[in-house]
Design an enzyme around this catalytic site. Sequence first.
Site, PDB file in Angstrom:
ATOM      1  N   HIS A 238       0.475  -1.729   0.226  1.00  0.00           N
ATOM      2  CA  HIS A 238      -0.017   0.034  -0.410  1.00  0.00           C
ATOM      3  C   HIS A 238       0.733   1.414  -0.133  1.00  0.00           C
ATOM      4  O   HIS A 238       2.297   1.555   0.555  1.00  0.00           O
ATOM      5  CB  HIS A 238      -0.701   0.365   1.034  1.00  0.00           C
ATOM      6  CG  HIS A 238      -2.300  -0.981   1.265  1.00  0.00           C
ATOM      7  ND1 HIS A 238      -3.336  -1.030   2.214  1.00  0.00           N
ATOM      8  CD2 HIS A 238      -2.923  -1.678   0.659  1.00  0.00           C
ATOM      9  CE1 HIS A 238      -4.034  -2.370   1.594  1.00  0.00           C
ATOM     10  NE2 HIS A 238      -3.747  -2.599   0.544  1.00  0.00           N
TER      11      HIS A 238
ATOM     12  N   GLU B  30      -6.891  -0.934  -5.235  1.00  0.00           N
ATOM     13  CA  GLU B  30      -7.567   0.319  -4.545  1.00  0.00           C
ATOM     14  C   GLU B  30      -7.285   1.294  -4.884  1.00  0.00           C
ATOM     15  O   GLU B  30      -6.245   1.506  -4.695  1.00  0.00           O
ATOM     16  CB  GLU B  30      -7.784  -0.162  -3.443  1.00  0.00           C
ATOM     17  CG  GLU B  30      -8.347  -1.909  -2.979  1.00  0.00           C
ATOM     18  CD  GLU B  30      -7.791  -1.785  -1.500  1.00  0.00           C
ATOM     19  OE1 GLU B  30      -6.720  -1.550  -0.964  1.00  0.00           O
ATOM     20  OE2 GLU B  30      -8.193  -2.728  -1.080  1.00  0.00           O
TER      21      GLU B  30
END
Length: 337
Positions: A41, A110
């Site tokens: 991430h 995402e």
Amino acid sequence: MVQGLKLGLKASAEQFGPRDLVELGVMAEEHGLDSVTVSDHFQPWRHNGGHAPFSIAWMTAVGERTQRLQLGTSVMTPTFRYNPAVVAQAFATMGCLYPGRVMLGVGTGEALNEIATGFKGEWPEFKERFARLRESVQLMRDLWTGDRVDFEGEYYSTKGASIYDVPEGGIPVYIAAGGPVVARYAGRAGEGFICTSGKGMDLYTEKLIPAVKEGAEKAARNFADIDRMIEIKISYDTDPAAALENTRFWAPLSLTAEQKHSIDDPIEMEAAADALPIEQVAKRWIVSSDPDEAVEMIKPYLDAGLNHLVFHAPGHDQKRFLDLFERDLAPRLRALA
């Protein structure tokens, strides 16, 4: 009897800083686990107390400190903020440094990680994200042959590109799937398949595993040759109150799929997650203080056809979890193999 049973640990990059996360990987090997995977991430799901160390730097650090652990991402999105050719180069280098130990877990992405790094326009629908993923995997595999590659795809291109340091056979690619469409692709094209726990057993027994089998069959592949990995969310502690409370940090996992894929700000993500009651947060987890009960709740995933169990523990005291896991759960699970 579970053929090829492997037990691993999810190194929670959203929860721990770089040094602590490396030590966690080292402890995983010391506690007898077979693999350790890390998320990738750019931003965490929590603004306060969150972390987001770089997965590739972490993998090399853990690789230098360990001897046998399988290392990999779970998962990386090689399609927006990364050029897949550069991802292919990075993983080829790690594959040379740690032969037979490196895998690349990939997913469709995402908004939280991609918009902050400059993605313009509306966040793409699943169809485009999936098409980008398939194209990126093909490009990376072409590059892992070591040949000069002229690639002209819809989203990516190379001209006379070569990766000069490549391990023999390239890098195993594990495909993450939350539904049957991508699961079929994993069966058709992945050395491994990745899913996550806590979504109702029908998803695994009626949709995901049958789709992986279907994809493998259509590609004339042996389903048993595909490493079927599941991240199992487990909060195990001999103190029942601690087992429940430890899940709180990971409340963002209990947001809807739409929220998780579309919210692009950690502050907004944290606010939405903290509004959830602890009982709702804990539903995504196996919460237990009894080892036999915990194993009984894990066993259905093995029965469904998943062989590689990667445990994600939510508490801040990861050494305590590893100590308890090695003592109470690992022997019971390995006895099933």
